[in-house]
Design an enzyme around this catalytic site. Sequence first.
Site, short mmCIF file in Angstrom:
data_model
loop_
_atom_site.label_atom_id
_atom_site.label_comp_id
_atom_site.label_asym_id
_atom_site.label_seq_id
_atom_site.Cartn_x
_atom_site.Cartn_y
_atom_site.Cartn_z
N ASP A 8 -6.73 15.31 -44.86
CA ASP A 8 -6.17 16.21 -43.86
C ASP A 8 -4.74 16.52 -44.28
O ASP A 8 -4.17 15.84 -45.15
CB ASP A 8 -6.21 15.51 -42.49
CG ASP A 8 -5.46 16.26 -41.42
OD1 ASP A 8 -5.74 17.45 -41.23
OD2 ASP A 8 -4.57 15.65 -40.80
N ASP A 10 -1.69 18.07 -41.89
CA ASP A 10 -0.65 17.76 -40.90
C ASP A 10 -0.76 16.33 -40.41
O ASP A 10 -1.79 15.93 -39.87
CB ASP A 10 -0.76 18.71 -39.70
CG ASP A 10 -0.58 20.17 -40.10
OD1 ASP A 10 0.55 20.55 -40.42
OD2 ASP A 10 -1.58 20.92 -40.10
N ASP A 166 -5.41 11.62 -40.07
CA ASP A 166 -4.72 10.94 -38.96
C ASP A 166 -5.31 11.30 -37.61
O ASP A 166 -4.84 10.80 -36.59
CB ASP A 166 -3.24 11.31 -38.95
CG ASP A 166 -3.00 12.74 -38.49
OD1 ASP A 166 -3.67 13.65 -39.02
OD2 ASP A 166 -2.15 12.95 -37.61
#
Length: 216
Positions: A8, A10, A166
Amino acid sequence: MLKSVIFDLDGTVLDTLPDLNICMNRALADYGFPAITREQTMAFVGHGGRNFAFAALPEGKKDIVDEFYAHYCRIHVACKNEHTHPFPGEAECLSALKKAGMRLAVVTNKSQAAADVLAGTLLKEYGFDIVQGNRPEFPVKPDPASTLFVLEKLGVLPAEAAFVGDGDTDVQTAKNAGMRAVSVLWGYRSRAQLEEAGAKVFAEDFSELLRILQKM
């Protein structure tokens, strides 16, 4: 042994939260709407830019989300990302994975245009094979379509790859794509939120992440 790791963006590869907050507040100010806090920004991101824009709009103004999202996108793509930075230990981890022969990619719900800006600047030194942003032809994560598309381009089967992120959407994307998942704890979701989404493997930092991936 893994052949590929998909990340991922961000909150996983880059701490973009300050610039996301700044860009959204510029868009809100242009419409005369109140600003949102960094805490709200953290809660709102992760499900694609349109959903971020929808959440940031005041109640009673949600009907203009498409127009407002387009305006936010223009601001976001033009952003110089002056407050965005990588996380400690990241360069060493990614370098070790590359030396081990793993193919590295990014799959993000950030728009492709905004992802391309970062691919050509802050992400350039890391040598990602593919940086896949949100495109009209693919649903946003946790739909696995864009992730499976990237794996096909890399020539890697889902069972040979891990998804690192995250967010709750990253855990669900890995499951939906038939991949192994590692949830990182330096991003924008708490361990409790990730566990609620089904996460079982956690990394506190990039050093621990590297050890986990090397054993998979």
